[in-house]
Design a protein around this motif. Structure first.
Motif, PDB file in Angstrom:
ATOM      1  N   GLY A  20       0.791  -1.220   0.000  1.00 16.19           N
ATOM      2  CA  GLY A  20       0.000   0.000   0.000  1.00 16.19           C
ATOM      3  C   GLY A  20       0.821   1.268   0.000  1.00 16.19           C
ATOM      4  N   GLY A  21       2.040   1.216  -0.566  1.00 15.64           N
ATOM      5  CA  GLY A  21       2.839   2.421  -0.715  1.00 15.64           C
ATOM      6  C   GLY A  21       2.213   3.346  -1.732  1.00 15.64           C
ATOM      7  N   ILE A  22       2.893   4.420  -2.053  1.00 15.00           N
ATOM      8  CA  ILE A  22       2.360   5.397  -2.995  1.00 15.00           C
ATOM      9  C   ILE A  22       2.095   4.752  -4.354  1.00 15.00           C
ATOM     10  N   PHE A  23       1.120   5.244  -5.074  1.00 16.95           N
ATOM     11  CA  PHE A  23       0.686   4.721  -6.367  1.00 16.95           C
ATOM     12  C   PHE A  23       0.161   3.290  -6.245  1.00 16.95           C
ATOM     13  N   GLY A  24      -0.372   2.931  -5.075  1.00 12.34           N
ATOM     14  CA  GLY A  24      -1.044   1.647  -4.954  1.00 12.34           C
ATOM     15  C   GLY A  24      -0.322   0.629  -4.123  1.00 12.34           C
ATOM     16  N   LYS A  25       0.968   0.362  -4.403  1.00 14.07           N
ATOM     17  CA  LYS A  25       1.646  -0.681  -3.636  1.00 14.07           C
ATOM     18  C   LYS A  25       3.147  -0.647  -3.867  1.00 14.07           C
ATOM     19  N   VAL A  26       3.834  -1.233  -2.909  1.00 14.50           N
ATOM     20  CA  VAL A  26       5.250  -1.532  -3.075  1.00 14.50           C
ATOM     21  C   VAL A  26       5.325  -2.916  -3.693  1.00 14.50           C
ATOM     22  N   LEU A  27       6.013  -3.037  -4.788  1.00 15.92           N
ATOM     23  CA  LEU A  27       5.997  -4.270  -5.567  1.00 15.92           C
ATOM     24  C   LEU A  27       6.875  -5.358  -4.964  1.00 15.92           C
ATOM     25  N   PRO A  28       6.536  -6.622  -5.202  1.00 13.37           N
ATOM     26  CA  PRO A  28       7.368  -7.737  -4.740  1.00 13.37           C
ATOM     27  C   PRO A  28       8.750  -7.690  -5.395  1.00 13.37           C
ATOM     28  N   GLU A  29       9.761  -8.016  -4.632  1.00  8.22           N
ATOM     29  CA  GLU A  29      11.136  -7.914  -5.109  1.00  8.22           C
ATOM     30  C   GLU A  29      11.387  -8.752  -6.360  1.00  8.22           C
ATOM     31  N   GLU A  30      10.696  -9.878  -6.482  1.00  7.31           N
ATOM     32  CA  GLU A  30      10.934 -10.758  -7.627  1.00  7.31           C
ATOM     33  C   GLU A  30      10.530 -10.132  -8.964  1.00  7.31           C
ATOM     34  N   GLU A  31       9.764  -9.044  -8.921  1.00  9.69           N
ATOM     35  CA  GLU A  31       9.361  -8.376 -10.161  1.00  9.69           C
ATOM     36  C   GLU A  31      10.419  -7.394 -10.697  1.00  9.69           C
ATOM     37  N   GLN A  32      11.482  -7.189  -9.933  1.00 11.26           N
ATOM     38  CA  GLN A  32      12.524  -6.252 -10.369  1.00 11.26           C
ATOM     39  C   GLN A  32      13.116  -6.649 -11.720  1.00 11.26           C
ATOM     40  N   LYS A  33      13.330  -7.931 -11.921  1.00 10.09           N
ATOM     41  CA  LYS A  33      13.985  -8.392 -13.161  1.00 10.09           C
ATOM     42  C   LYS A  33      13.141  -8.115 -14.392  1.00 10.09           C
ATOM     43  N   ASP A  34      11.822  -7.954 -14.213  1.00 14.07           N
ATOM     44  CA  ASP A  34      10.949  -7.643 -15.346  1.00 14.07           C
ATOM     45  C   ASP A  34      10.754  -6.142 -15.526  1.00 14.07           C
ATOM     46  N   ILE A  35      10.730  -5.398 -14.439  1.00 11.40           N
ATOM     47  CA  ILE A  35      10.403  -3.977 -14.500  1.00 11.40           C
ATOM     48  C   ILE A  35      11.627  -3.090 -14.743  1.00 11.40           C
ATOM     49  N   LEU A  36      12.731  -3.373 -14.093  1.00  7.78           N
ATOM     50  CA  LEU A  36      13.905  -2.500 -14.238  1.00  7.78           C
ATOM     51  C   LEU A  36      14.358  -2.325 -15.694  1.00  7.78           C
ATOM     52  N   PRO A  37      14.370  -3.380 -16.524  1.00  9.90           N
ATOM     53  CA  PRO A  37      14.804  -3.176 -17.910  1.00  9.90           C
ATOM     54  C   PRO A  37      13.876  -2.269 -18.725  1.00  9.90           C
ATOM     55  N   LYS A  38      12.660  -2.014 -18.229  1.00 15.68           N
ATOM     56  CA  LYS A  38      11.701  -1.176 -18.940  1.00 15.68           C
ATOM     57  C   LYS A  38      11.764   0.294 -18.517  1.00 15.68           C
ATOM     58  N   CYS A  39      12.600   0.607 -17.542  1.00 17.25           N
ATOM     59  CA  CYS A  39      12.592   1.946 -16.956  1.00 17.25           C
ATOM     60  C   CYS A  39      13.689   2.838 -17.528  1.00 17.25           C
ATOM     61  N   GLU A  40      13.306   4.082 -17.813  1.00 16.92           N
ATOM     62  CA  GLU A  40      14.256   5.065 -18.340  1.00 16.92           C
ATOM     63  C   GLU A  40      15.005   5.799 -17.231  1.00 16.92           C
ATOM     64  N   ILE A  41      14.385   5.885 -16.055  1.00 12.39           N
ATOM     65  CA  ILE A  41      14.997   6.575 -14.919  1.00 12.39           C
ATOM     66  C   ILE A  41      14.918   5.659 -13.701  1.00 12.39           C
ATOM     67  N   VAL A  42      16.050   5.450 -13.056  1.00 12.90           N
ATOM     68  CA  VAL A  42      16.107   4.543 -11.910  1.00 12.90           C
ATOM     69  C   VAL A  42      16.796   5.238 -10.742  1.00 12.90           C
ATOM     70  N   PHE A  43      16.175   5.136  -9.580  1.00 13.10           N
ATOM     71  CA  PHE A  43      16.781   5.611  -8.339  1.00 13.10           C
ATOM     72  C   PHE A  43      17.156   4.397  -7.495  1.00 13.10           C
ATOM     73  N   LEU A  44      18.429   4.279  -7.173  1.00  8.62           N
ATOM     74  CA  LEU A  44      18.906   3.199  -6.315  1.00  8.62           C
ATOM     75  C   LEU A  44      19.288   3.789  -4.963  1.00  8.62           C
ATOM     76  N   SER A  45      18.752   3.254  -3.897  1.00  7.67           N
ATOM     77  CA  SER A  45      19.144   3.704  -2.569  1.00  7.67           C
ATOM     78  C   SER A  45      20.617   3.398  -2.328  1.00  7.67           C
ATOM     79  N   GLY A  46      21.284   4.287  -1.597  1.00  9.08           N
ATOM     80  CA  GLY A  46      22.669   4.036  -1.228  1.00  9.08           C
ATOM     81  C   GLY A  46      22.841   2.765  -0.418  1.00  9.08           C
ATOM     82  N   THR A  47      21.741   2.253   0.143  1.00  9.68           N
ATOM     83  CA  THR A  47      21.830   1.004   0.899  1.00  9.68           C
ATOM     84  C   THR A  47      22.179  -0.185   0.011  1.00  9.68           C
ATOM     85  N   THR A  48      22.025  -0.029  -1.309  1.00  5.65           N
ATOM     86  CA  THR A  48      22.424  -1.110  -2.214  1.00  5.65           C
ATOM     87  C   THR A  48      23.942  -1.292  -2.219  1.00  5.65           C
ATOM     88  N   VAL A  49      24.662  -0.262  -1.762  1.00  2.00           N
ATOM     89  CA  VAL A  49      26.108  -0.398  -1.574  1.00  2.00           C
ATOM     90  C   VAL A  49      26.384  -1.215  -0.312  1.00  2.00           C
TER      91      VAL A  49
END
Length: 262
Positions: A149-178
């Motif tokens: 129930g995050g903004i715009f409806g929901k926070v998506l399941p992590e397993e969907e990253q592999k399908d969605i990230l390649p479709k995105c023109e702008i990506v914000f990665l949290s510094g926590t990924t370091v």
């Protein structure tokens, strides 16, 4: 690994410097170096063990060589130990001659179109709201958000990253990924991104380390050394970024390219 490159770039600014003071809260970590530079990083709590006296390494860091502790960002045995290392690195970046990107016309100095798809790895409400109504889609992933129930409806399941990230023109990665060493895998999925922003207090502001990685903007923070006691006090009382943001010196570096050391 990118964190190895960050450590290499940070080394000249950590040599001969010790850990002067530290605070480890439940949301943030604060580090003060012997040159009075202050750094902050996020605490990734999700994968930490429960129990008493299970982080003994934190008891002995005061007075230690700052480069030795910074190397925990690479070698740390858990997310907390790596976060401590990253906090030292964010403090070290204070020595760099970093010029800010011009953000007066476009958010984060990013040109956007109504057809753009934006993805946030790490839910930052202010950033998500910034693009509301300006782009086609905003996709949000956050391992630490326990409820949907995050903004715009929901926070998506992590397993969907592999399908969605390649479709995105702008990506914000949290510094926590370091901190959790997920940044390389995530960058490999950003096949069509024209802008990749590494964002947040845990972002190590060393542009040279990101040359050729796909990251185009670093959006992190320096900290007002004169407010160190207030910053550490808030962190010690379970404070988050919202509690110390007034002491932040926001830094945005665009067009990652080789930075000449001074």
């Amino acid at each position: 690994m990118i964190i190895e490159r960050v450590l290499e770039e940070a080394t000249p600014y950590l040599e001969g410097i010790n850990i002067k003071d530290a605070v480890i809260g439940i949301s943030l970590i604060g580090m003060e170096l012997s040159n009075n530079h202050v750094g902050v990083s996020y605490v990734l709590r999700e994968n930490l063990k429960s129990g008493c006296s299970i982080f003994p390494y934190a008891q002995d860091i005061l007075g230690k060589d700052s480069l030795e502790i910074a190397e925990w960002a690479l070698t740390g045995q858990d997310d907390l130990q790596r976060s401590i290392g990253v906090a030292v690195l964010t403090a070290a970046s204070r020595s760099l001659p970093l010029a800010d990107a011009d953000t007066s016309i476009h958010p984060f100095s990013i040109e956007i179109t109504p057809e753009d798809n934006v993805c946030l790895i790490g839910y930052i409400p202010q950033v998500a709201n910034m693009f509301n109504g300006m782009v086609k889609n905003v996709f949000i992933f956050d391992r630490g958000v326990s409820q949907k129930g995050g903004i715009f409806g929901k926070v998506l399941p992590e397993e969907e990253q592999k399908d969605i990230l390649p479709k995105c023109e702008i990506v914000f990665l949290s510094g926590t990924t370091v901190i959790n060493h997920s940044i390389e895998e995530l960058l490999s999925l950003c096949k069509n991104a024209r802008e990749i922003v590494l964002i947040g207090a845990s972002t190590p502001m060393f542009p040279n380390a990101f040359v050729g990685t796909g990251v185009s903007i670093l959006a992190g923070s320096w900290w007002d050394e004169g407010k160190k006691d207030k910053i550490f006090r808030n962190i010690s009382l379970a404070g988050g970024i919202s509690h110390i943001s007034k002491f932040a010196i926001k830094k945005k570096c665009k067009g990652i390219k080789k930075l000449v050391r001074k």
